[in-house]
Write an enzyme that holds these catalytic residues in place. Structure first.
Site, PDB file in Angstrom:
ATOM      1  N   SER A  17       0.538 -27.586   3.244  1.00 11.68           N
ATOM      2  CA  SER A  17      -0.278 -26.901   4.238  1.00 11.68           C
ATOM      3  C   SER A  17      -0.872 -27.912   5.221  1.00 11.68           C
ATOM      4  O   SER A  17      -0.798 -29.112   5.012  1.00 11.68           O
ATOM      5  CB  SER A  17      -1.376 -26.088   3.550  1.00 11.68           C
ATOM      6  OG  SER A  17      -2.149 -26.914   2.719  1.00 11.68           O
ATOM      7  N   CYS A  18      -1.444 -27.380   6.276  1.00 12.04           N
ATOM      8  CA  CYS A  18      -2.040 -28.172   7.338  1.00 12.04           C
ATOM      9  C   CYS A  18      -2.986 -29.221   6.751  1.00 12.04           C
ATOM     10  O   CYS A  18      -3.739 -28.899   5.844  1.00 12.04           O
ATOM     11  CB  CYS A  18      -2.801 -27.240   8.282  1.00 12.04           C
ATOM     12  SG  CYS A  18      -3.433 -28.045   9.745  1.00 12.04           S
ATOM     13  N   PRO A  19      -2.910 -30.444   7.193  1.00 10.62           N
ATOM     14  CA  PRO A  19      -2.175 -30.934   8.371  1.00 10.62           C
ATOM     15  C   PRO A  19      -0.845 -31.598   8.042  1.00 10.62           C
ATOM     16  O   PRO A  19      -0.213 -32.180   8.921  1.00 10.62           O
ATOM     17  CB  PRO A  19      -3.140 -31.971   8.934  1.00 10.62           C
ATOM     18  CG  PRO A  19      -3.712 -32.606   7.690  1.00 10.62           C
ATOM     19  CD  PRO A  19      -3.860 -31.454   6.708  1.00 10.62           C
TER      20      PRO A  19
END
Length: 81
Positions: A17-19
């Site tokens: 997941s981000c980032p």
């Protein structure tokens, strides 16, 4: 719709997941030559807007296409310089 770009390299960031999809995309692009196309495989729906925004704000890269297929998001980014 145009035909799918031909990838020079594939980056698998599924499950991250981000980032991390952006961080790893930038690292992979830095290792490519101008004209090469990076295929990024992601499962994070946020990667669609994240990669688009990153490509728009980054000199030397162009987002060619994004494909959403169920829970898989495929991004094609070309290194232009």
């Amino acid at each position: 719709m145009s035909s799918t770009p031909t990838a020079t390299e594939t980056l698998d960031v599924k499950g991250q997941s981000c980032p991390m999809p952006i961080v790893k995309t930038k690292q992979a692009i830095d290792d490519l030559e101008a004209g090469d196309v990076l295929e990024v495989l992601a499962t994070d729906s946020g990667s669609v807007s994240d990669i688009q925004g990153w490509a728009e704000g980054t000199d030397g890269v162009e987002l060619l296409e994004q494909i959403e297929d169920d829970d898989l998001y495929t991004h094609y980014v070309e290194k232009t310089a």
